[in-house]
Scaffold this active site. Sequence first.
Site, PDB file in Angstrom:
ATOM      1  N   GLU A  58       0.770  -1.153  -0.087  1.00  0.00           N
ATOM      2  CA  GLU A  58      -0.044  -0.004   0.151  1.00  0.00           C
ATOM      3  C   GLU A  58       0.813   1.312  -0.010  1.00  0.00           C
ATOM      4  O   GLU A  58       0.698   2.188  -0.849  1.00  0.00           O
ATOM      5  CB  GLU A  58      -1.133   0.114   1.244  1.00  0.00           C
ATOM      6  CG  GLU A  58      -1.804   1.334   1.686  1.00  0.00           C
ATOM      7  CD  GLU A  58      -2.187   1.392   2.859  1.00  0.00           C
ATOM      8  OE1 GLU A  58      -1.710   2.172   3.572  1.00  0.00           O
ATOM      9  OE2 GLU A  58      -3.040   0.848   3.106  1.00  0.00           O
ATOM     10  N   ASP A 119      -5.944  -3.461  -3.441  1.00  0.00           N
ATOM     11  CA  ASP A 119      -6.074  -2.130  -3.719  1.00  0.00           C
ATOM     12  C   ASP A 119      -4.438  -1.716  -4.152  1.00  0.00           C
ATOM     13  O   ASP A 119      -4.445  -0.773  -4.914  1.00  0.00           O
ATOM     14  CB  ASP A 119      -6.669  -1.428  -2.501  1.00  0.00           C
ATOM     15  CG  ASP A 119      -5.527  -1.625  -1.054  1.00  0.00           C
ATOM     16  OD1 ASP A 119      -4.737  -2.795  -1.026  1.00  0.00           O
ATOM     17  OD2 ASP A 119      -5.471  -0.727  -0.263  1.00  0.00           O
TER      18      ASP A 119
END
Length: 398
Positions: A58, A119
């Site tokens: 991330e 993500d």
Amino acid sequence: MSPLKCMALAALGAVMFVGSAQAQTCDWPLWQNYAKRFVQDDGRVLNSSMKPTESSSEGQSYAMFFALVGNDRASFDKLWTWTKANMSGADIGQNLPGWLWGKKADNTWGVIDPNSASDADLWMAYALLEAARVWNAPQYRADAQLLLANVERNLIVRVPGLGKMLLPGPVGYVHAGGLWRFNPSYQVLAQLRRFHKERPNAGWNEVADSNAKMLADTASNPHGLAANWVGYRATSANTGLFVVDPFSDDLGSYDAIRTYMWAGMTAKGDPLAAPMLKSLGGMTRATAASATGYPPEKIHVLTGEVEKNNGYTPMGFSASTVAFFQARGETALAQLQKAKVDDALAKALAPSAPDTAQPIYYDYMLSLFSQGFADQKYRFEQDGTVKLSWEAACAVTR
């Protein structure tokens, strides 16, 4: 002084003024300070996990996007080179980035958890596609294609009664008995549109539709709030329904807050923009009802009940809702959140402020997204491409 000399000095002054104005437009001090604090010289992002010496996919992916917005190709190159070499074993076509990297139990350094976080995978692919476009760098596009093909093979699933959907990672999200687990904050509509533009036969628009259905489901989301995690249970070979995630609960908090930000940043012309903003209207009510006028840190989506915490709201939560409230036309709430973020950053980043006063990674990261958007350093177009302020005003770093 001769007229010619006066004209020359005036011209020089004009050039200096334009150069100064351009520097103010093209520099992004917030990113530069963030990079100085969190990004090593080799492109590894620190403090983006629970332990300060660990790195997460991330953190790497968000920093890549910020470097793109800041027209900082040197940092972008280092970030991606480090990520690909260390989190994907130098083979992004076969290995999705392991989400956690650091010191392992045997005291060696490497991937601690090879499970990917989708993500981060999507933010990397998106940043690579857009970097290839604006910096005319074909290798970035080639890497993005490899990464997207890998995601499509391993993370896109067809769910009964719903359609194609994005798994949060390869392991741990498909369970016996026809249960899937999803994370609403992992899906950014602008990215899904951009991937459809790049790979129109891969089903990315279908994923976008499924995500919008998840947010709009009134049984699992009766109060218009985003949960950190959502379950989906098959009821037959062709039907199913959204349920509270049985492995966590109905809480909306640190994951979910990003869902509001992505919805607020969606291009107005996108057919899903208005429905998504409507589906998440409970955040407006919860924020307006708080004593401070700030978003709640923890809220239960099934009841709308806010967990009591003495009114504490992380700075990043206010940052995440600025664009959301602005897009919904709730300008007073947007201005209140923006003022909180501006004040907190001004105090934390003042030259006299100690290093310990600076925001923690998550708050700072959310603030970069929010402040960059509010300052019009970037905008997402309807086809998912990003419009960058420096493209017209600044020298491009090739």
